[in-house]
Design a protein around this motif. Structure first.
Motif, mmCIF file in Angstrom:
data_model
loop_
_atom_site.group_PDB
_atom_site.id
_atom_site.type_symbol
_atom_site.label_atom_id
_atom_site.label_comp_id
_atom_site.label_asym_id
_atom_site.label_seq_id
_atom_site.Cartn_x
_atom_site.Cartn_y
_atom_site.Cartn_z
ATOM 1 N N VAL A 124 0.854 -1.184 0.000
ATOM 2 C CA VAL A 124 0.000 0.000 0.000
ATOM 3 C C VAL A 124 0.894 1.241 0.000
ATOM 4 O O VAL A 124 1.669 1.455 0.934
ATOM 5 C CB VAL A 124 -0.938 0.027 1.229
ATOM 6 C CG1 VAL A 124 -1.859 1.237 1.162
ATOM 7 C CG2 VAL A 124 -1.759 -1.261 1.299
ATOM 8 N N LYS A 125 0.802 2.040 -1.028
ATOM 9 C CA LYS A 125 1.589 3.267 -1.125
ATOM 10 C C LYS A 125 1.126 4.282 -0.080
ATOM 11 O O LYS A 125 -0.068 4.369 0.229
ATOM 12 C CB LYS A 125 1.451 3.879 -2.524
ATOM 13 C CG LYS A 125 1.989 3.008 -3.649
ATOM 14 C CD LYS A 125 3.513 3.008 -3.670
ATOM 15 C CE LYS A 125 4.049 2.305 -4.896
ATOM 16 N NZ LYS A 125 5.527 2.344 -4.973
ATOM 17 N N CYS A 126 2.054 5.063 0.446
ATOM 18 C CA CYS A 126 1.677 6.025 1.478
ATOM 19 C C CYS A 126 2.759 7.098 1.621
ATOM 20 O O CYS A 126 3.867 6.961 1.095
ATOM 21 C CB CYS A 126 1.461 5.322 2.814
ATOM 22 S SG CYS A 126 2.910 4.415 3.414
ATOM 23 N N HIS A 127 2.424 8.133 2.377
ATOM 24 C CA HIS A 127 3.388 9.179 2.712
ATOM 25 C C HIS A 127 4.136 8.846 4.004
ATOM 26 O O HIS A 127 5.325 9.125 4.137
ATOM 27 C CB HIS A 127 2.673 10.528 2.871
ATOM 28 C CG HIS A 127 1.937 10.973 1.639
ATOM 29 N ND1 HIS A 127 0.566 10.927 1.533
ATOM 30 C CD2 HIS A 127 2.388 11.433 0.454
ATOM 31 C CE1 HIS A 127 0.195 11.366 0.346
ATOM 32 N NE2 HIS A 127 1.283 11.686 -0.330
ATOM 33 N N ASP A 276 6.254 -15.454 11.447
ATOM 34 C CA ASP A 276 5.137 -14.775 10.797
ATOM 35 C C ASP A 276 5.377 -13.265 10.701
ATOM 36 O O ASP A 276 4.431 -12.491 10.529
ATOM 37 C CB ASP A 276 3.844 -15.042 11.575
ATOM 38 C CG ASP A 276 3.462 -16.517 11.531
ATOM 39 O OD1 ASP A 276 3.758 -17.166 10.530
ATOM 40 O OD2 ASP A 276 2.880 -17.009 12.516
ATOM 41 N N HIS A 277 6.660 -12.868 10.807
ATOM 42 C CA HIS A 277 7.048 -11.461 10.712
ATOM 43 C C HIS A 277 8.097 -11.285 9.621
ATOM 44 O O HIS A 277 8.820 -12.226 9.276
ATOM 45 C CB HIS A 277 7.636 -10.972 12.043
ATOM 46 C CG HIS A 277 6.685 -11.059 13.189
ATOM 47 N ND1 HIS A 277 5.993 -9.970 13.664
ATOM 48 C CD2 HIS A 277 6.297 -12.104 13.961
ATOM 49 C CE1 HIS A 277 5.226 -10.347 14.681
ATOM 50 N NE2 HIS A 277 5.400 -11.640 14.871
ATOM 51 N N VAL A 278 8.205 -10.067 9.105
ATOM 52 C CA VAL A 278 9.195 -9.774 8.072
ATOM 53 C C VAL A 278 10.615 -9.928 8.600
ATOM 54 O O VAL A 278 10.901 -9.597 9.748
ATOM 55 C CB VAL A 278 9.033 -8.338 7.511
ATOM 56 C CG1 VAL A 278 7.934 -8.263 6.504
ATOM 57 C CG2 VAL A 278 8.815 -7.324 8.632
ATOM 58 N N ASP A 279 11.495 -10.431 7.743
ATOM 59 C CA ASP A 279 12.919 -10.466 8.080
ATOM 60 C C ASP A 279 13.563 -9.166 7.614
ATOM 61 O O ASP A 279 12.884 -8.242 7.146
ATOM 62 C CB ASP A 279 13.600 -11.697 7.469
ATOM 63 C CG ASP A 279 13.587 -11.694 5.939
ATOM 64 O OD1 ASP A 279 13.090 -10.724 5.316
ATOM 65 O OD2 ASP A 279 14.074 -12.679 5.350
ATOM 66 N N TRP A 280 14.860 -9.070 7.758
ATOM 67 C CA TRP A 280 15.584 -7.838 7.432
ATOM 68 C C TRP A 280 15.389 -7.411 5.976
ATOM 69 O O TRP A 280 15.061 -6.265 5.686
ATOM 70 C CB TRP A 280 17.067 -8.032 7.734
ATOM 71 C CG TRP A 280 17.953 -6.903 7.289
ATOM 72 C CD1 TRP A 280 18.732 -6.859 6.170
ATOM 73 C CD2 TRP A 280 18.143 -5.638 7.950
ATOM 74 N NE1 TRP A 280 19.407 -5.660 6.084
ATOM 75 C CE2 TRP A 280 19.059 -4.900 7.167
ATOM 76 C CE3 TRP A 280 17.638 -5.089 9.122
ATOM 77 C CZ2 TRP A 280 19.473 -3.619 7.528
ATOM 78 C CZ3 TRP A 280 18.048 -3.806 9.471
ATOM 79 C CH2 TRP A 280 18.956 -3.090 8.679
ATOM 80 N N LYS A 281 15.554 -8.343 5.078
ATOM 81 C CA LYS A 281 15.446 -8.017 3.655
ATOM 82 C C LYS A 281 14.037 -7.565 3.304
ATOM 83 O O LYS A 281 13.846 -6.548 2.618
ATOM 84 C CB LYS A 281 15.842 -9.233 2.812
ATOM 85 C CG LYS A 281 15.810 -8.970 1.316
ATOM 86 C CD LYS A 281 16.264 -10.206 0.533
ATOM 87 C CE LYS A 281 16.216 -9.955 -0.971
ATOM 88 N NZ LYS A 281 16.647 -11.165 -1.733
ATOM 89 N N SER A 282 13.029 -8.294 3.769
ATOM 90 C CA SER A 282 11.642 -7.937 3.462
ATOM 91 C C SER A 282 11.237 -6.625 4.121
ATOM 92 O O SER A 282 10.445 -5.857 3.566
ATOM 93 C CB SER A 282 10.707 -9.055 3.919
ATOM 94 O OG SER A 282 10.925 -10.228 3.172
ATOM 95 N N LEU A 283 11.771 -6.374 5.301
ATOM 96 C CA LEU A 283 11.488 -5.127 6.006
ATOM 97 C C LEU A 283 11.957 -3.929 5.179
ATOM 98 O O LEU A 283 11.220 -2.958 4.982
ATOM 99 C CB LEU A 283 12.181 -5.155 7.367
ATOM 100 C CG LEU A 283 11.913 -4.045 8.370
ATOM 101 C CD1 LEU A 283 10.435 -3.879 8.640
ATOM 102 C CD2 LEU A 283 12.659 -4.340 9.671
ATOM 103 N N ALA A 286 9.754 -3.587 1.983
ATOM 104 C CA ALA A 286 8.448 -2.996 2.250
ATOM 105 C C ALA A 286 8.544 -1.483 2.416
ATOM 106 O O ALA A 286 7.756 -0.731 1.835
ATOM 107 C CB ALA A 286 7.834 -3.625 3.494
ATOM 108 N N VAL A 287 9.516 -1.028 3.200
ATOM 109 C CA VAL A 287 9.679 0.405 3.422
ATOM 110 C C VAL A 287 9.938 1.131 2.103
ATOM 111 O O VAL A 287 9.313 2.156 1.803
ATOM 112 C CB VAL A 287 10.829 0.673 4.416
ATOM 113 C CG1 VAL A 287 11.187 2.155 4.443
ATOM 114 C CG2 VAL A 287 10.449 0.195 5.810
#
Length: 351
Positions: A124-127, A276-283, A286-287
């Protein structure tokens, strides 16, 4: 006035007078998912996704709870809210908040890898992006879940050959059902702790398919456990309940199993790094892909990850909340030492 504010009660939208995953009782609460650090008791009004509602209603003993489908806008005092899949557990959501052209996204807990059980994560795109950082260190990189389940299946078969029961601990809500959906149920009988069975029944009643399981009862006999896989919450590890399965091999499914110290502390024979949480790469992915100009980092390694984002040119700020992330899996009746030592144990990682 900021669109969202961080208060002593939770994340607050002053324009709409509502809270997102508040940890103290409030009048109006929007809830991302059913884990107890995000869905707490005592609010006057609850709103969550349609697929998260059955578990939240069951866990909090609620008579009424309002629901919204993924992607459907809900307007409160001129502010547009919508829920979007977080990929964390069934029904989990990110909450998108928009007012006067400004967009914030609160992720709650999330992961990017599809797990065959939860609704897949939606970017989801956001500011402004509010993200967890449960595993916000470079040492946390998850292997594909198929590889982990191949290891679990092999461990189960080996235990059968050695005459042992396979006892596998994983969080009651989400992790246990993910294990059930992805293990090879043809290997043998699957037996579950009562707490796991209760959540299974709620999910099955809402149409989520799970393999056949057998609940442990006072009438269960030792021969019923031969060659079986037993799923239980972490709180059962070391309790009198588990002794009925002797001789057994103990496995724990958690992201913290990347740390040898965590596995030893729990007395496990095997640790399976399944989170069930993001790892470093996925984190970081996502950002970056949200396009956010500003990031607020909640539970986990919030200080470390915020510093990293600022170094890479993204404005970031750590914020204090009561959210626990996967810490809740490890301290369900036990201790918090694993995360308190998390950074110092970075050199003690499973290869």
């Amino acid at each position: 006035m900021a669109l969202l504010e961080f208060t002593d009660s939770g994340i607050y939208c002053p324009q709409a007078n509502v809270y997102l995953d508040p940890w103290k009782p409030v009048d109006r609460a929007l809830i991302t998912h059913g884990h107890s650090d995000h869905a707490s008791w005592g609010h006057k009004y609850y709103l969550c996704t349609s697929s998260a509602a059955p578990v939240i209603r069951h866990r909090l003993k609620l008579d009424t709870i309002e629901t919204a489908d993924y992607g459907k806008p809900v307007y409160i005092a001129g502010v547009q809210f919508s829920f979007h899949p977080a990929g964390h557990i069934p029904g989990s959501a990110q909450i998108r908040v928009e007012h006067n052209g400004e967009v914030w996204v609160f992720t709650g807990d999330y992961k990017l890898e599809p797990d065959g059980l939860s609704e897949p994560f939606e970017l989801v795109k956001c500011h402004t992006f509010i993200t967890e950082s449960t595993f916000g260190l470079p040492v946390y990189n998850w292997r594909p879940q198929r590889e982990i389940f191949d290891e679990i299946n092999a461990w189960w078969r080996q235990n059968q050959a050695e005459g042992k029961v396979s006892v596998l601990a994983g969080y009651t809500l989400g992790k246990s059902q993910r294990l059930l959906r992805n293990i090879d149920s043809s290997i043998g009988k699957i037996i579950v702790h009562g707490a796991v069975d209760a959540v299974n029944q709620v999910m099955q009643q809402q149409g989520i398919s799970l393999p056949e399981t057998h609940r442990v009862t006072k009438e269960s006999k030792k021969q019923d456990f031969a060659g079986a896989l037993v799923l239980c919450p972490p709180s059962a590890v070391g309790s009198p309940w588990i002794r009925r399965f002797l001789p057994y091999s103990l496995g724990i499914a958690s992201g913290w199993m990347r740390l040898r110290g965590a596995r030893r502390r729990r007395g496990a024979d095997r640790g399976f790094a399944l989170s069930d949480h993001v790892d470093w790469k996925s984190l970081n992915t996502a950002v970056k892909e949200t396009g956010a100009e500003r990031v607020f980092v909640t539970h986990g390694y919030s200080e470390v990850f915020s510093h990293w984002l600022n170094e890479t040119g993204i404005e970031a700020h750590p914020v204090k909340t009561t959210y626990e992330g996967e810490l809740g899996e490890m301290i369900e009746g036990t201790d918090k030492a694993v995360t308190e030592e998390g950074i110092s144990l970075a050199d003690n990682i499973e290869s």
